[in-house]
Design a protein around this motif. Structure first.
Motif, short mmCIF file in Angstrom:
data_model
loop_
_atom_site.label_atom_id
_atom_site.label_comp_id
_atom_site.label_asym_id
_atom_site.label_seq_id
_atom_site.Cartn_x
_atom_site.Cartn_y
_atom_site.Cartn_z
N LYS A 121 39.36 27.39 48.90
CA LYS A 121 39.01 26.63 50.10
C LYS A 121 37.82 25.73 49.81
N GLU A 122 37.70 24.68 50.60
CA GLU A 122 36.58 23.76 50.45
C GLU A 122 35.26 24.51 50.64
N GLY A 123 34.38 24.35 49.68
CA GLY A 123 33.07 24.99 49.77
C GLY A 123 33.04 26.47 49.43
N SER A 124 34.17 27.03 49.01
CA SER A 124 34.21 28.46 48.70
C SER A 124 33.61 28.73 47.33
N GLU A 125 33.25 29.99 47.11
CA GLU A 125 32.75 30.43 45.81
C GLU A 125 33.93 30.55 44.84
N ALA A 126 33.68 30.26 43.59
CA ALA A 126 34.72 30.40 42.56
C ALA A 126 34.88 31.87 42.20
N LYS A 127 36.13 32.32 42.09
CA LYS A 127 36.44 33.67 41.62
C LYS A 127 36.99 33.55 40.22
N ASN A 128 36.63 34.52 39.37
CA ASN A 128 37.10 34.53 37.99
C ASN A 128 38.36 35.39 37.87
N TYR A 129 39.38 34.81 37.28
CA TYR A 129 40.62 35.53 36.98
C TYR A 129 40.83 35.47 35.47
N PRO A 130 40.69 36.60 34.77
CA PRO A 130 41.00 36.60 33.33
C PRO A 130 42.49 36.27 33.15
N SER A 131 42.77 35.13 32.54
CA SER A 131 44.12 34.59 32.51
C SER A 131 44.61 34.35 31.09
N TYR A 132 45.87 33.94 31.00
CA TYR A 132 46.44 33.63 29.69
C TYR A 132 47.65 32.72 29.84
N LEU A 133 47.91 31.99 28.78
CA LEU A 133 49.14 31.22 28.63
C LEU A 133 49.74 31.59 27.28
N LEU A 134 51.04 31.78 27.23
CA LEU A 134 51.74 31.91 25.95
C LEU A 134 52.35 30.55 25.67
N ILE A 135 51.92 29.96 24.56
CA ILE A 135 52.35 28.62 24.20
C ILE A 135 53.16 28.71 22.93
N VAL B 273 54.83 31.52 29.17
CA VAL B 273 54.31 32.55 30.09
C VAL B 273 52.99 32.06 30.66
N GLU B 274 52.83 32.21 31.98
CA GLU B 274 51.57 31.96 32.64
C GLU B 274 51.25 33.20 33.46
N GLY B 275 50.04 33.72 33.30
CA GLY B 275 49.69 34.91 34.05
C GLY B 275 48.21 35.22 34.01
N ASP B 276 47.86 36.30 34.67
CA ASP B 276 46.48 36.77 34.63
C ASP B 276 46.49 38.29 34.69
N SER B 277 45.41 38.90 34.21
CA SER B 277 45.37 40.36 34.09
C SER B 277 45.36 41.05 35.44
N ILE B 278 44.80 40.44 36.48
CA ILE B 278 44.78 41.05 37.81
C ILE B 278 46.20 41.15 38.37
N THR B 279 46.96 40.07 38.27
CA THR B 279 48.36 40.10 38.72
C THR B 279 49.16 41.11 37.90
N ASP B 280 48.95 41.13 36.58
CA ASP B 280 49.67 42.08 35.72
C ASP B 280 49.42 43.51 36.17
N LYS B 281 48.17 43.86 36.41
CA LYS B 281 47.83 45.23 36.83
C LYS B 281 48.46 45.56 38.18
N ASN B 282 48.43 44.61 39.11
CA ASN B 282 49.05 44.85 40.42
C ASN B 282 50.56 45.02 40.31
N LEU B 283 51.21 44.23 39.47
CA LEU B 283 52.64 44.38 39.27
C LEU B 283 52.99 45.72 38.62
N LEU B 284 52.17 46.15 37.69
CA LEU B 284 52.40 47.44 37.04
C LEU B 284 52.21 48.59 38.02
N LYS B 285 51.23 48.50 38.88
CA LYS B 285 51.01 49.55 39.88
C LYS B 285 52.23 49.68 40.79
#
Length: 170
Positions: free
Chosen positions: A129-143, A154-166
Motif C-alpha cells: 500500500k502507499e506509504g506502507s513499510e516494506a516487508k522482507n520475503y526471502p525469495s527465489y527464481l529458478l532460471i 519457478v518463482e517463489g518464496d520461502s514463506i509461501t513454501d512453508k505455508n503450502l507444506l503445512k
C-alpha cells in the motif's frame, strides 16, 4: 503471530523436499520447452543477477508483455503449476488489487543446479500500500537457459513454501 505446527527440524526437511521438487519439475520443463515467438529483451550474455534485476524492474513497471517473455511456457508459480499466460493473468489481477505495490531485491545468491539451470535466492522487499513499510520475503527464481535464452521456470518464496507444506501435511 503465527503459531508453527511443525517443528523446526521438520520444517527444514519439508522445505528441502519442496526445493528438490521445484528443481526436478524445472529440469523436466527444460527438456520439453518450446521456444517462444518473442525473445526476452535482455542481452544473452547477461549475468543471472542482471536477469533478476530486469525481472524486478519489469514487475515494478507492470510490463506484462516483457514479463510474459521472461517466463517459460509452464511455470511453477508460488506452488502452482500454470502456463505463462495464466501466470501473467494472475499478475494483472494482483496489480489491479494492489495498485501501489512495489518491490525491490537485494542480497542475491546463485546456486548452480546443472549446466543450464540456476536458482537465485534473494531478499524481496515488498510494499503493498502507499506509504506502507516494506516487508522482507526471502525469495527465489529458478532460471534456465534454452538455446542461449534465459527463462524463469519457478518463482517463489520461502514463506509461501512453508505455508503450502503445512497445508499439505496436515
Amino acid at each position: 503471530m503465527i503459531v508453527s505446527i511443525i517443528g523446526a527440524s521438520e520444517n527444514i526437511e519439508l522445505t528441502e523436499i519442496y526445493s528438490e521438487f521445484t528443481e526436478t519439475v524445472t529440469v523436466q520443463y527444460s527438456k520439453t520447452i518450446r521456444v517462444k515467438q518473442t525473445q526476452v529483451n535482455i542481452k544473452q550474455d547477461s549475468s543471472l543477477n542482471d536477469i533478476v534485476y530486469y525481472w524486478n524492474n519489469v514487475v515494478n513497471s507492470r510490463d506484462t508483455v516483457a514479463l510474459f517473455n521472461l517466463y517459460a511456457p509452464y511455470v511453477l508459480y508460488y506452488g502452482k503449476e500454470m502456463s505463462d499466460k495464466s501466470c501473467i493473468q494472475d499478475k494483472r489481477n494482483f496489480y489491479r488489487k494492489y495498485p501501489f505495490f512495489s518491490q525491490s531485491v537485494d542480497n542475491l545468491e546463485t546456486v548452480k543446479i546443472d549446466e543450464n539451470l540456476y536458482k537465485v535466492y534473494f531478499d524481496k522487499f515488498v510494499k503493498m500500500k502507499e506509504g506502507s513499510e516494506a516487508k522482507n520475503y526471502p525469495s527465489y527464481l529458478l532460471i534456465g537457459y534454452y538455446e542461449g535464452t534465459a527463462y524463469i521456470f519457478v518463482e517463489g518464496d520461502s514463506i509461501t513454501d512453508k505455508n503450502l507444506l503445512k497445508k499439505r501435511f496436515r
